[in-house]
Design a protein around this motif. Structure first.
Motif, PDB file in Angstrom:
ATOM      1  N   PHE A 101       0.921  -1.123  -0.050  1.00 54.69           N
ATOM      2  CA  PHE A 101       0.113   0.052  -0.013  1.00 54.69           C
ATOM      3  C   PHE A 101       1.151   1.288  -0.044  1.00 54.69           C
ATOM      4  CE2 PHE A 101      -1.880   3.386   2.500  1.00 54.69           C
ATOM      5  CZ  PHE A 101      -3.017   3.768   1.965  1.00 54.69           C
ATOM      6  N   ILE A 102       0.744   2.070  -0.914  1.00 54.45           N
ATOM      7  CA  ILE A 102       1.458   3.414  -0.944  1.00 54.45           C
ATOM      8  C   ILE A 102       0.472   4.593  -1.228  1.00 54.45           C
ATOM      9  CG2 ILE A 102       3.137   4.812  -2.263  1.00 54.45           C
ATOM     10  CD1 ILE A 102       4.407   2.260  -3.131  1.00 54.45           C
ATOM     11  N   ARG A 103       0.443   5.298  -0.115  1.00 52.95           N
ATOM     12  CA  ARG A 103      -0.404   6.777  -0.545  1.00 52.95           C
ATOM     13  C   ARG A 103       0.372   7.708  -0.446  1.00 52.95           C
ATOM     14  NH1 ARG A 103      -3.005   8.788   5.246  1.00 52.95           N
ATOM     15  NH2 ARG A 103      -1.170   9.090   6.454  1.00 52.95           N
ATOM     16  N   VAL A 104       0.020   9.025  -1.268  1.00 51.33           N
ATOM     17  CA  VAL A 104       0.736  10.112  -1.375  1.00 51.33           C
ATOM     18  C   VAL A 104       0.224  11.455  -0.546  1.00 51.33           C
ATOM     19  CG1 VAL A 104       1.901  11.806  -2.982  1.00 51.33           C
ATOM     20  CG2 VAL A 104       1.447   9.215  -3.722  1.00 51.33           C
ATOM     21  N   ILE A 105       0.977  11.912   0.318  1.00 52.43           N
ATOM     22  CA  ILE A 105       0.826  13.194   0.988  1.00 52.43           C
ATOM     23  C   ILE A 105       1.220  14.582   0.242  1.00 52.43           C
ATOM     24  CG2 ILE A 105       0.701  14.422   3.101  1.00 52.43           C
ATOM     25  CD1 ILE A 105      -0.976  11.984   3.263  1.00 52.43           C
ATOM     26  N   GLN A 163       3.439   0.822   3.136  1.00 54.83           N
ATOM     27  CA  GLN A 163       3.321  -0.375   4.080  1.00 54.83           C
ATOM     28  C   GLN A 163       3.196  -1.646   3.352  1.00 54.83           C
ATOM     29  OE1 GLN A 163       0.765  -0.743   7.855  1.00 54.83           O
ATOM     30  NE2 GLN A 163      -0.185  -2.300   6.509  1.00 54.83           N
ATOM     31  N   PHE A 164       4.133  -2.631   3.699  1.00 52.88           N
ATOM     32  CA  PHE A 164       4.157  -4.024   2.903  1.00 52.88           C
ATOM     33  C   PHE A 164       4.031  -5.118   3.902  1.00 52.88           C
ATOM     34  CE2 PHE A 164       6.701  -7.637   1.023  1.00 52.88           C
ATOM     35  CZ  PHE A 164       5.837  -7.815   0.068  1.00 52.88           C
ATOM     36  N   LEU A 165       2.992  -5.986   3.600  1.00 60.21           N
ATOM     37  CA  LEU A 165       2.764  -7.227   4.473  1.00 60.21           C
ATOM     38  C   LEU A 165       3.880  -8.226   4.221  1.00 60.21           C
ATOM     39  CD1 LEU A 165      -0.875  -7.044   4.154  1.00 60.21           C
ATOM     40  CD2 LEU A 165       0.060  -6.220   5.925  1.00 60.21           C
TER      41      LEU A 165
END
Length: 356
Positions: free
Chosen positions: A290-294, A316-318
């Motif tokens: 999961f990668i989000r951008v701020i 975050q990587f599981l």
């Protein structure tokens, strides 16, 4: 001559004495509300710790009202304020609050964590008078690993839910938000976006049951409320169907080790091109990633002296970093071996020219 006084009458008499001796300037509405609570619940409550009003103590009232506010625009003097704030200790208190508010024609605003930017949990612009029912003291969490589930009361925060799950298991989790101060009650009625949603969906997709109080003060579970209402309360927003008391959530499997990272790029660091590239590949990545951008304003750059814009990629990587880099790492080693076979450019964490 002996006198027999019932428990209910004794409690009512005691509450009256407290109101007269402790809070002589309390509003009539609050007095009527308290008397109604006494008549509709068998569970006692400490008035000083359960009620906050501007007449009783303006300073404490202001502190309590503003304690969880996320949007300061709603704290200006011109915005309507509740007649009082009530903090129930038991579910029966909430039931009685619904009954009494309806009886006294008081509008209710419901607050679990207060993490709403629209101010819906503590401001009511079109309806007066109104009260805030703060559920923060209803925060019990019961984790059952045998059924891969947990019951979490509405006032518990997301951080507390994560902590209680972690106490029982290092390989169970719940896919909800990143802000640890979020109240789980309001979070799930809004859908509950989180960093594991690519693999497990929203938090609301992982709710198994719920306890809700309807407009008549009745507590309903999933079977009693029906599937239509159960569907509606998981994403339609709070305060529309009833008071959420607790959620039964489904626990999901997670690895014992996860990898998190943040990479920041400014406009001067080719941030626009990186953002465009992220948009092209974000939905094609491994579902464990999961990668989000701020995106936000940044300070002045040393090169131009002007303010710039930064993009922070929070991931975050599981799994561990070795699995995250699997495939890509081999490719990097191959390129390094071909481009710098003598390994002239190297440091403690640089890409090697060969594996092993």
């Amino acid at each position: 001559m002996a006198f027999a006084i019932s428990t209910r009458n004794a409690v009512t008499f005691l509450v009256t004495l407290l109101l007269v001796s402790v809070t002589p300037s309390s509003s009539t509405l609050q007095q009527d509300f308290i008397h109604c609570l006494v008549d509709n619940t068998d569970m006692s409550f400490p008035i000083r710790a359960s009620f906050f009003s501007p007449d009783q103590n303006a300073t404490l009232f202001k502190e309590e009202l503003e304690s969880t506010a996320q949007n300061l625009r709603y704290l200006t003097p011109s915005n309507p304020k509740p007649v009082f704030i009530f903090e129930p200790l038991y579910e029966t208190h909430v039931q009685a609050a619904v009954v009494c508010a309806k009886m006294l024609n008081l509008h209710m605003r419901l607050r679990s964590g207060g993490h709403d930017y629209e101010g819906l949990s503590f401001v009511a612009e079109n309806v007066t008078p109104f009260v805030v029912v703060d559920l923060s003291k209803l925060r019990q969490i019961d984790v059952d690993l045998d059924s891969n589930s947990a019951w979490a009361h509405a006032g518990a925060t997301v951080g507390e839910v994560y902590y209680r799950i972690q106490e029982k298991s290092q390989t169970h989790g719940f896919p909800a938000g990143l802000c640890s101060s979020l109240g789980i009650g309001g979070h799930l009625v809004g859908g509950a976006y989180g960093s594991m949603m690519r693999k497990f969906g929203l938090g609301a997709d992982n709710v198994l049951d719920a306890r809700i109080i309807d407009a008549n003060g009745k507590i309903l579970d999933r079977a009693a409320m029906g599937e239509d209402v159960f569907w509606a309360i998981r994403g339609a927003g709070g305060g529309s169907f009833g008071v959420i008391l607790a959620w039964k959530i489904k626990l999901v499997p997670v690895p014992a080790t996860v990898t998190v990272f943040t990479v920041t790029k400014t406009l001067e660091q080719d941030g626009t091109r990186v953002l465009y590239k992220w948009q092209q590949v974000a939905d094609k990545l491994d579902e464990d990633l999961f990668i989000r951008v701020i995106i936000q304003p940044a300070g002045k750059t040393s090169k131009t002296g002007n303010r710039t814009v930064s993009t922070a990629y929070q991931g975050q990587f599981l799994g561990d970093s070795n699995r995250l880099m699997q495939g890509n790492f081999e490719k990097l080693v191959k390129i390094k071996g071909e481009f710098d076979p003598e390994n002239f450019f190297r440091h403690e964490q640089s890409i090697p020219t060969k594996i092993g």
